[in-house]
Motif scaffolding. Sequence first.
Motif: not given
Length: 1183
Positions: A535, A539, A542, A547, A550, A554, A575-576, A579, A582-583, A609
Amino acid sequence: MESQTHNEEEQGVEHLFKSLQDFPDDASLHFDIGLFLWEKGGETNEAMEKAAEHFIESAKLNPKNGETFKYLGHYYGRISIDTQRALKCYQRAVALNPDDSDSGEALCNLLYQGGKDSLEVAVCREASEKSPRAFWAFRRLGFLQVHQKKWSEAVPNLQHAIRGYPTCAELWEALGLAYQRLGRFTAAIKSYGRAIELDDKMVFALVESGNISLTLGSFRKGVEQFRQALEISAQCVPAQYGLALGLLCLAKDCINLGAFKWGASLLEEASEVARASAYSVRNVSCIWKLYADVQLAYARCYPWIEEVQELEANKEAFSASIISWRRTCLSAARLARFSYQRALHLCPWQANIYADIAVTSDLITSLDKDCERDLDTWQLPEKMCVGALLLEGDNYEFWVTLGCLSDHKALNQHALIRGLQLNISLAVAWGYLGKLYSKMSKKQLARQVFDRARSIDPSLALPWASMSADCCVREPAPDEAFESCSRAVQMMPLAEFQIGLTKLAMLSGHLSSTQVFGAIRQAVQRSPHYPESHNLHGLVCESRKDYRSAAISYRIALHAISIASLGNQSSQIKDVSINLARSLCKAGNAVDAIQECENLRKEGMLDFKGFQVYAISLWQLGKNDLALSIARSLASSVSSMEKTAMEFSVSFIFRLLYYISGLEAVITNIVKMPKELLQSSKVNFVISAIDALDGHNRLGFLVSSNLYLLKDHDEIARVHFLIALGKLVKNEPDDFLAVQSGIAYLRRILHMFPNCSLLRNLVGYLSLSGKESNSSHVATRCCKLDHLDLSDQEGLKSASDIHGAAVVACYANGNSNPKSTFQTCTKQCSRGPSAIRYLQRYFHQRPWNHDARYLLILTYFQRAREERFPHQLCAILNRLISVALSNEYYGKKEMCYEYRHFQLLLCASEISLQCGNHITSISHAQKASELVLPDNYLFFAHLLLCRVYAIKGDLLNCKKEYIRCSELRTDCHIGWISLKLMECHYPLQIDSSVTDSNFEECLKKGSNSWNMWIAVYMLVRGLISFHKKDLVSAEEFMREACLMAGFESCLYLCHGAICVELGRQYGGSVLLSQAIDSLNRFHELLPISLPLASLLVAQAEGSLGAKEKWDRSIRLEWYSWPSVMRPAELYFQMHLVVRQLKDGANVTGRSESSHSAWRWVIRAIHMNPSCMRYWRVLQKLLE
């Protein structure tokens, strides 16, 4: 021939016997006859006995002849086998002649056979004391002392013996051994090296040289020496042991540097060597222990290296790779424990092997998932530690080992304290004791213990890691905590430290640094079963805008969570997954990002988020209604959020609303928003950005009122940053930016925040965007290179970027190397090697930064242009440009990427042209002309093609490209000026008025420095007239150029030079006076001394008869040239100065007067021996 020689020998023998009959008491005759019989008698006892009789007679008649006793010793020692008589004869021979090596060696051999070592030493010492040339005695004595381990006494004797036997390899080897035992390793290596040079089969010398190299830390060299020894003797056990040990030490160095794969490969080779040695000599404990050490190191460092792209979508393959990695490490650890047990079986009194087994057993327990610990019983590691303590109870290292491996906190504390009682300065014990207190939540006590450990040994990693982790007690700044953890990682690259470093980098803003990237990559290799490592790796990727990598990390982190038995799996998955979404969104893969968000929403794990990523992904796909729906859902829950989440959510809603509904809608919503939701720094920053775009300034009151609520200087500076950008947009009509308005505002704000790098960088960036001639130099003065680099933040330019762009933008010549050209840049702009070194360092720190690579290439190109394209710089540029062009970064279709691609192709074409490779140059230029860019840019690709074809001699294609340039047109004045010069140098048969009209149209489109460009155009027309020998027209153009741009020094230089030439051809004091005025004006405008300018002044003043002014100008010209570049004509002119001084002027204090005139002429001839004028003047002077 042989018969003749035989006859001569028989005659000689007959003569000896006749002489003996005549002189029976002559000792020399008896010795000669005995020597003849000894040498010619063969091995027959009768001949030897007769020879011995003559030797005995010779000894009786001359008892001081040592040679006689030597042969008698040979007779008694070899023929009659009478050892006592042989010893006496040899002793007599050595006493008479200490330099007799045959007698000495024979005597020592007999004493050695008789076991009389002390007598042998006494004989050698007595002979060496009698004669310094008794080299045999020194050699024998040195060998004996080495055998007796009297190293300090052996060294001088061996050194003396080497004088007599310089090619004796055994002597050099023995001397090396003596040096080695005395600790003089450098001298020992030299001695062993000399022995190996004399005899390349000296296995002992190679082995001992390897041992010394390992002792000195030269592991590579030691490994090479052990390999050479094994090539000579493949079964040499010491060489095998040394090679395995050397590879182990070298592997540990690689592991400490983070090169786990390389270290593992070295350990595999070491394992093979140690295994072969252990199984060939099964009863040597140290070999089994070394084999175990190698396997233990291999189990600790073996990296997990897989093709992560293949594991991204295959959970089973990832699980299999983890199992395979764990199995390999576990197998190596078990083999290490078996080897330690074998070594312990051979040497049960070795306490340290018990400790090694304990450490290995603990590692096996951590790797074996099926192994369960029973806290109520003693575990194997604890038992083995106790076994070591039973043998050596006062060994503090064993107590520390027990304290680290035990599962009972009370026993841990007792063992560590006991170790400190034995050695109070043991930093390791203090460090682990602090770690124990940290686990027991005794933070204050732990801090004191860690401080003690760090004060004892600052190179210990654990206390530094504790400083970064101990935030509850100390509350250090994020940067301080990051630096402390960074020290710990550098000292010991453990996966736990590296993961902690990455977490701290998130807080301190160093997440994209090379150091953090390397650390987390190593953590992934050493702890692939930790989801956290994957993870964090995502980050970091990223933050570096990678990306795709990343997203892969993930997904692998999700695989790791699913196969791990963790208690908080749902929280980690949430959380992962966010992420990952987002990536994917940042990578442009909005469809997959939406799918991830929908999966989280179904599970009820989509937080604020996730809602933001969900809405942005929908907006990217053009689903604006759905995106606004998600934003409304987020807005409905804002009031129940925490403060930080609320700030992020409100800011996001405003931004999304602006993207979808426009400026009016977002301003309306901001005005309606409750005031308490707008009073935060993050929300205020977004409002300031929206206000910067609003020409009606409807949010100005809100921005100004919230500005007084901000306390942090960085936040206030960011708001002023946006206000300055707003002044660019608001204060200029007709789609032009009000750059000067923004700069003026920032200058006022900088008086309040003079050290704010954000504002200073913006001033530098805006200065580069201006059209003033000194804008590039202003930009470099604004940017501070010692501040935090902001290049990784979207939309911002770092001080490094601005500084590099300013160096490239300076069109003046800033070269500091006078051998290439002369510097004309009078501003304080960093140029040349210093700028390149800085950009190189900047690029090495951020190799992923394409801006740094691009600026470095352009700076190198500037330097190559200034130095007239030397071969080494062209080679560097070709390599850099080829690497840059191969990057997919320049394959994007956006305008900025296309422009950079275009610029790199033009640079590559120009370099190929300067190197004479016309075909490659044309290829690059044609590729540049095919890019999708405005005609204003493509003009220069065709201009370069025009130049290449002209130089190649292909005037037809040259004319085509010229016409193509005229069709494309450009707003850059320099383009039309270049075409004008092409008309002059090549017969293209084109109407020149077309270029003139195009240049005039370019001027009409608006330029703050139109008079400057007119002056440059007049300069070009003057140069063209000068090229056509029309000096009158050239002077008129130059004079008009000086009137248009009276601040440019080069115009006055050109005008002065043409006036001097006109005065030389046509005479007239008016032209010469004009030349002097222009050249003096040139000196006023250019504060630096430029060669040739003073020489032109001297020529004009000399023509007018002003001798003193001519003298002064020649001297100025002399000092304006670098000493290594002064031309021959300048030396010749100096001879005229000296002649004038000798003719009547005062020569006191003149350094040049020390040389006579003819010496100046000789120096001129040395510089240019082909000039006949110098030779004729020299002839006259010598007459």
